[in-house]
Design an enzyme around this catalytic site. Sequence first.
Site, PDB file in Angstrom:
ATOM      1  N   HIS A  48     -10.236  11.551  53.444  1.00  0.00           N
ATOM      2  CA  HIS A  48     -10.786  11.063  54.681  1.00  0.00           C
ATOM      3  C   HIS A  48      -9.649  11.277  55.845  1.00  0.00           C
ATOM      4  O   HIS A  48     -10.014  11.770  56.854  1.00  0.00           O
ATOM      5  CB  HIS A  48     -11.095   9.527  54.595  1.00  0.00           C
ATOM      6  CG  HIS A  48     -11.447   9.150  55.941  1.00  0.00           C
ATOM      7  ND1 HIS A  48     -12.967   9.514  56.396  1.00  0.00           N
ATOM      8  CD2 HIS A  48     -10.982   8.442  56.794  1.00  0.00           C
ATOM      9  CE1 HIS A  48     -13.168   8.972  57.627  1.00  0.00           C
ATOM     10  NE2 HIS A  48     -11.849   8.301  57.868  1.00  0.00           N
ATOM     11  N   HIS A  57      -6.942  10.286  66.534  1.00  0.00           N
ATOM     12  CA  HIS A  57      -5.724   9.589  65.495  1.00  0.00           C
ATOM     13  C   HIS A  57      -4.571  10.306  65.458  1.00  0.00           C
ATOM     14  O   HIS A  57      -3.325   9.738  65.076  1.00  0.00           O
ATOM     15  CB  HIS A  57      -6.455   9.246  64.162  1.00  0.00           C
ATOM     16  CG  HIS A  57      -7.770   8.520  64.309  1.00  0.00           C
ATOM     17  ND1 HIS A  57      -7.711   7.050  64.740  1.00  0.00           N
ATOM     18  CD2 HIS A  57      -9.116   8.744  64.535  1.00  0.00           C
ATOM     19  CE1 HIS A  57      -9.008   6.706  64.818  1.00  0.00           C
ATOM     20  NE2 HIS A  57      -9.854   7.375  64.633  1.00  0.00           N
ATOM     21  N   HIS A  83     -11.980  11.823  59.572  1.00  0.00           N
ATOM     22  CA  HIS A  83     -11.277  10.810  60.326  1.00  0.00           C
ATOM     23  C   HIS A  83     -11.356  10.837  61.635  1.00  0.00           C
ATOM     24  O   HIS A  83     -11.624   9.911  62.405  1.00  0.00           O
ATOM     25  CB  HIS A  83      -9.700  10.623  59.749  1.00  0.00           C
ATOM     26  CG  HIS A  83      -9.244   9.529  60.288  1.00  0.00           C
ATOM     27  ND1 HIS A  83      -9.748   8.106  59.998  1.00  0.00           N
ATOM     28  CD2 HIS A  83      -8.058   8.999  61.021  1.00  0.00           C
ATOM     29  CE1 HIS A  83      -8.756   7.223  60.448  1.00  0.00           C
ATOM     30  NE2 HIS A  83      -7.945   7.606  61.073  1.00  0.00           N
ATOM     31  N   ASP A  84     -10.827  12.188  62.316  1.00  0.00           N
ATOM     32  CA  ASP A  84     -11.016  12.378  63.714  1.00  0.00           C
ATOM     33  C   ASP A  84     -12.275  13.038  64.177  1.00  0.00           C
ATOM     34  O   ASP A  84     -12.244  14.134  64.260  1.00  0.00           O
ATOM     35  CB  ASP A  84      -9.569  13.324  64.124  1.00  0.00           C
ATOM     36  CG  ASP A  84      -8.477  12.504  64.417  1.00  0.00           C
ATOM     37  OD1 ASP A  84      -8.707  11.511  65.087  1.00  0.00           O
ATOM     38  OD2 ASP A  84      -7.409  13.009  64.198  1.00  0.00           O
ATOM     39  N   HIS A  85     -13.185  12.365  64.184  1.00  0.00           N
ATOM     40  CA  HIS A  85     -14.575  13.193  64.259  1.00  0.00           C
ATOM     41  C   HIS A  85     -15.137  12.464  65.618  1.00  0.00           C
ATOM     42  O   HIS A  85     -14.674  11.949  66.270  1.00  0.00           O
ATOM     43  CB  HIS A  85     -15.621  12.718  63.204  1.00  0.00           C
ATOM     44  CG  HIS A  85     -15.535  11.324  62.489  1.00  0.00           C
ATOM     45  ND1 HIS A  85     -15.928  10.113  63.283  1.00  0.00           N
ATOM     46  CD2 HIS A  85     -14.802  10.713  61.378  1.00  0.00           C
ATOM     47  CE1 HIS A  85     -15.602   8.907  62.612  1.00  0.00           C
ATOM     48  NE2 HIS A  85     -14.816   9.373  61.484  1.00  0.00           N
TER      49      HIS A  85
END
Length: 85
Positions: A48, A57, A83-85
Site C-alpha cells: 500500500h 503523504h 496510498h497517495d491517491h
Amino acid sequence: MPAKYYHYVKGNVQFFAIDSSKFDATQQSWLKNALSTSQAKWKIVYGHHPVFSYGLHGNTSSLITTLKPMLEEHKVDFYLSGHDH
C-alpha cells in the site's frame, strides 16, 4: 487476500504482496527468502505505501531503509504502491 503477505506466480512473473503498514523483521526475512529463491523472469513486489512519493503523504522513510535495499539486492523489476491517491 490469503494472508497479510504472500506470493504467487502467473506465467513468467512472480508477485510478492507485502503489508507495508507493518514491514517488520519477520516479514522482511520472509520477503528476502522468497526473493532469493525465486526463479521467475520478472519479480513484482506490491504494497500500500510507496517508498518514494511526490504526493501528499510523501516518502516512507522506514521503507527506504528496509525495503529499498532488498528490492535492489534481489533485482526486483517493479514495486507498485498506492496510498497517495
